[in-house]
Design a protein around this motif. Structure first.
Motif, short mmCIF file in Angstrom:
data_model
loop_
_atom_site.label_atom_id
_atom_site.label_comp_id
_atom_site.label_asym_id
_atom_site.label_seq_id
_atom_site.Cartn_x
_atom_site.Cartn_y
_atom_site.Cartn_z
N MET A 1 0.85 -1.17 0.00
CA MET A 1 0.00 0.00 0.00
C MET A 1 0.90 1.23 0.00
N ARG A 2 0.48 2.22 -0.74
CA ARG A 2 1.20 3.48 -0.79
C ARG A 2 0.24 4.58 -0.32
N ILE A 3 0.70 5.37 0.63
CA ILE A 3 -0.11 6.48 1.14
C ILE A 3 0.49 7.78 0.63
N THR A 4 -0.30 8.50 -0.12
CA THR A 4 0.07 9.81 -0.64
C THR A 4 -0.90 10.84 -0.08
N ARG A 5 -0.64 12.09 -0.35
CA ARG A 5 -1.57 13.14 0.07
C ARG A 5 -2.95 12.89 -0.54
N ASP A 6 -2.99 12.49 -1.80
CA ASP A 6 -4.27 12.20 -2.45
C ASP A 6 -5.00 11.05 -1.76
N ARG A 7 -4.25 10.05 -1.30
CA ARG A 7 -4.88 8.93 -0.60
C ARG A 7 -5.42 9.37 0.75
N VAL A 8 -4.71 10.28 1.42
CA VAL A 8 -5.19 10.82 2.69
C VAL A 8 -6.52 11.56 2.46
N VAL A 9 -6.58 12.33 1.40
CA VAL A 9 -7.84 13.03 1.05
C VAL A 9 -8.95 12.03 0.77
N GLU A 10 -8.62 10.98 0.03
CA GLU A 10 -9.62 9.95 -0.29
C GLU A 10 -10.17 9.29 0.97
N GLU A 11 -9.30 8.96 1.91
CA GLU A 11 -9.75 8.32 3.15
C GLU A 11 -10.53 9.30 4.02
N ARG A 12 -10.11 10.56 4.05
CA ARG A 12 -10.86 11.58 4.78
C ARG A 12 -12.27 11.70 4.21
N ASP A 13 -12.37 11.73 2.90
CA ASP A 13 -13.68 11.83 2.25
C ASP A 13 -14.54 10.61 2.57
N TRP A 14 -13.93 9.42 2.59
CA TRP A 14 -14.68 8.21 2.91
C TRP A 14 -15.23 8.32 4.33
N ILE A 15 -14.39 8.78 5.26
CA ILE A 15 -14.82 8.94 6.66
C ILE A 15 -15.97 9.93 6.75
N GLU A 16 -15.84 11.04 6.07
CA GLU A 16 -16.91 12.04 6.11
C GLU A 16 -18.19 11.51 5.45
N ASN A 17 -18.05 10.74 4.39
CA ASN A 17 -19.22 10.17 3.72
C ASN A 17 -19.92 9.10 4.55
N ARG A 18 -19.29 8.64 5.62
CA ARG A 18 -19.91 7.67 6.54
C ARG A 18 -20.65 8.36 7.68
N THR A 19 -20.82 9.68 7.58
CA THR A 19 -21.49 10.44 8.63
C THR A 19 -22.84 9.81 8.99
N ASP A 20 -23.63 9.43 7.98
CA ASP A 20 -24.96 8.89 8.24
C ASP A 20 -24.93 7.53 8.94
N VAL A 21 -23.79 6.86 8.92
CA VAL A 21 -23.63 5.59 9.62
C VAL A 21 -22.99 5.82 10.99
N VAL A 22 -21.93 6.62 11.04
CA VAL A 22 -21.14 6.77 12.26
C VAL A 22 -21.86 7.59 13.33
N VAL A 23 -22.51 8.68 12.95
CA VAL A 23 -23.16 9.54 13.95
C VAL A 23 -24.25 8.79 14.72
N PRO A 24 -25.11 8.00 14.07
CA PRO A 24 -26.08 7.23 14.86
C PRO A 24 -25.41 6.22 15.81
N ILE A 25 -24.29 5.64 15.39
CA ILE A 25 -23.57 4.72 16.28
C ILE A 25 -23.06 5.49 17.50
N ILE A 26 -22.48 6.67 17.26
CA ILE A 26 -22.00 7.50 18.37
C ILE A 26 -23.14 7.79 19.33
N ASN A 27 -24.26 8.22 18.81
CA ASN A 27 -25.38 8.59 19.67
C ASN A 27 -25.97 7.40 20.41
#
Length: 160
Positions: A1-27
């Motif tokens: 696996m290679r981690i670049t700045r673009d990959r960091v952005v991709e993973e950040r976006d994936w995390i943010e796109n999971r808002t509808d899943v993660v926030v209900p789990i948190i609550n």
């Protein structure tokens, strides 16, 4: 696996796109733990979660490590799952702790990960590590976000 700045952005976006899943789990976990410890814990909004994701990823050294762990968990799948459950538990626990921050939140993030992980089950068509990733995100971010009474007060153990 290679981690670049673009990959960091991709993973950040994936995390943010999971808002509808993660926030209900948190609550859900906050409500359950609040009841178990006889305390009121504020719910988290989607806006709070997204803002905290941005704050975490604004720290480049933190961001690259979180992105790498998320990337591994998202792609991790072990035939029959059970033989590989240790690696997703280790990565999930470390991801939750890394997101949560310094002590005592780090240890609370780890402990909360195991609690959340028991209650989060992924879809049959997802890799085995995805539900551990979601549990880790919920455990880590819920520690960072305000709402626990004990974190909103001055510690009685502070020494001047």
């Amino acid at each position: 696996m290679r981690i670049t700045r673009d990959r960091v952005v991709e993973e950040r976006d994936w995390i943010e796109n999971r808002t509808d899943v993660v926030v209900p789990i948190i609550n859900d976990v906050r409500a359950d733990l609040g009841a178990r410890f006889d305390t009121d814990v504020d719910a988290v909004t989607e806006g709070q979660y997204r803002a905290e994701v941005d704050a975490v990823f604004a720290d480049g050294d933190l961001a690259v490590n979180i992105a790498a762990m998320v990337a591994i968990l998202r792609t991790l799948d072990v035939e029959s799952d059970y033989p590989g459950f240790i690696v997703d538990e280790v990565l999930g626990r470390e991801l939750a702790a890394t997101i949560a921050g310094t002590q005592p939140l780090r240890t609370l993030g780890e402990a909360t990960f195991h609690y959340v992980d028991v209650h989060v089950q992924g879809d049959e068509d997802e890799n085995a590590g995805v539900d551990d990733c979601e549990a880790a995100l919920a455990a880590g971010f819920q520690e960072r976000l305000p709402g626990w009474n004990w974190t909103a007060r001055e510690s009685p153990f502070s020494v001047e």
